[in-house]
Motif scaffolding. Structure first.
Motif, mmCIF file in Angstrom:
data_model
loop_
_atom_site.group_PDB
_atom_site.id
_atom_site.type_symbol
_atom_site.label_atom_id
_atom_site.label_comp_id
_atom_site.label_asym_id
_atom_site.label_seq_id
_atom_site.Cartn_x
_atom_site.Cartn_y
_atom_site.Cartn_z
ATOM 1 N N ILE A 29 0.834 -1.099 -0.052
ATOM 2 C CA ILE A 29 0.067 0.184 -0.040
ATOM 3 C C ILE A 29 0.911 1.258 -0.048
ATOM 4 N N ILE A 30 1.709 1.594 0.904
ATOM 5 C CA ILE A 30 2.561 2.724 1.282
ATOM 6 C C ILE A 30 3.566 2.629 -0.032
ATOM 7 N N GLY A 31 4.201 1.469 -0.332
ATOM 8 C CA GLY A 31 5.218 1.347 -1.352
ATOM 9 C C GLY A 31 4.735 2.001 -2.633
ATOM 10 N N THR A 32 3.458 1.728 -2.800
ATOM 11 C CA THR A 32 3.117 2.295 -4.369
ATOM 12 C C THR A 32 2.920 3.706 -4.053
ATOM 13 N N LEU A 145 -3.619 1.266 7.293
ATOM 14 C CA LEU A 145 -3.200 1.871 6.196
ATOM 15 C C LEU A 145 -4.453 1.428 5.049
ATOM 16 N N SER A 146 -4.983 0.328 5.289
ATOM 17 C CA SER A 146 -6.009 -0.143 4.383
ATOM 18 C C SER A 146 -7.281 0.820 4.337
ATOM 19 N N ILE A 147 -7.801 1.181 5.669
ATOM 20 C CA ILE A 147 -8.735 2.012 5.816
ATOM 21 C C ILE A 147 -8.337 3.364 5.275
ATOM 22 N N LEU A 179 1.203 13.101 6.912
ATOM 23 C CA LEU A 179 0.521 11.761 7.456
ATOM 24 C C LEU A 179 0.912 10.723 6.487
ATOM 25 N N LEU A 180 1.198 10.661 5.309
ATOM 26 C CA LEU A 180 2.029 9.703 4.547
ATOM 27 C C LEU A 180 3.426 9.374 4.768
ATOM 28 N N MET A 181 4.098 10.548 5.207
ATOM 29 C CA MET A 181 5.591 10.369 5.774
ATOM 30 C C MET A 181 5.574 9.781 6.892
#
Length: 269
Positions: A29-32, A145-147, A179-181
């Protein structure tokens, strides 16, 4: 073959399979977002900066992974803040935290009371040593992360591809970026026991690069990279068992083989 079948009955191997699954979900998820936004170098800086938290944790007697999580999140925020300043280039900001974290980690780990700790487990990891607590943390991170991505996929995709367009649509770009960082930092730390500091960035990039060979859809890259990442984990575990080599390096080696095979397949097509 019987020995290989018996391997699945061991608790440590079952933990490794679960850990690999949840790590593949979180990294997929986060790698994309990392690959799409071209944050691979930043993620590498955060990965190495986390070593500073490990050293502080060893010195103070608190959990090294907890200290690494705090240090990584603060480093991620620091990189994000410095890179937006007009007097600091992004690569310079990354280099500051990269080298500072490694230096702090080495100094405090050697100042830690008692015997000098074995740093190789943090540098190279070992998925076979992950505990039930590690699995629960990975599972919780995967669910969060999914939510988060399910609820805010549109602004995340807009920010990943075109930040200025996202700003023109009055999206809270800065808040999402921080937030993503934070999620990038937490995902990196959660994977340290599996593949270590040296190889953690590979889990966040290789499956996504492989998936990107077959699709350019953000959603499809996530799903494909999760599947490819878990296949790499399974293949790495089996290779590690057969050759008696470190599992972290074996996982990355298999992931590279998968990417190379996919690249050759695409070239022939």
């Amino acid at each position: 073959m019987n020995n290989l079948t018996e391997l699945f009955h061991y608790t440590f191997f079952q933990h490794a399979l679960l850990g690999g699954l949840f790590a593949s979900i979180a990294c997929g998820i986060i790698g994309t977002y990392i690959v799409t936004r071209r944050l691979v170098f930043i993620s590498g800086g955060i990965t190495h900066a986390s070593f500073g938290g490990i050293g502080i944790g060893l010195y103070t007697g608190i959990s090294p992974l907890l200290a690494a999580a705090v240090f990584s999140v603060l480093s991620a925020f620091g990189v994000e803040w410095l890179s937006k300043r007009s007097d600091m280039r992004e690569d310079s900001a990354i280099a500051v935290f990269w080298t500072f974290g490694m230096a702090i980690g080495i100094i405090f780990s050697f100042l830690a009371p008692g015997f000098t700790p074995d740093l190789s487990s943090f540098l190279f990891g070992n998925i076979l040593t992950i505990t039930r607590t590690d699995i629960l943390l990975l599972a919780a991170l995967s669910i969060i992360l999914s939510i988060f991505f399910a609820l805010f996929l549109r602004p995340i995709v807009a920010i990943a591809f075109d930040r200025e367009f996202a700003r023109s649509q009055h999206m809270p770009v800065t808040a999402f970026e921080y937030l993503l960082m934070m999620f990038i930092a937490l995902t990196i730390v959660s994977c340290l026991r599996m593949v270590g500091i040296v190889l953690a960035i590979s889990l966040l990039t290789l499956p996504q690069m492989t998936a990107n060979l077959f699709t350019h859809s953000f959603k499809r890259i996530i799903w494909l990279s999760i599947a490819i990442g878990y296949i790499g984990c399974l293949g790495g575990l089996l290779l590690s068992y057969q050759l008696q080599v470190p599992s972290g390096a074996a996982i990355i080696f298999v992931s590279i083989l998968i990417y190379t095979g996919a690249k050759l397949y695409k070239a022939k097509r």
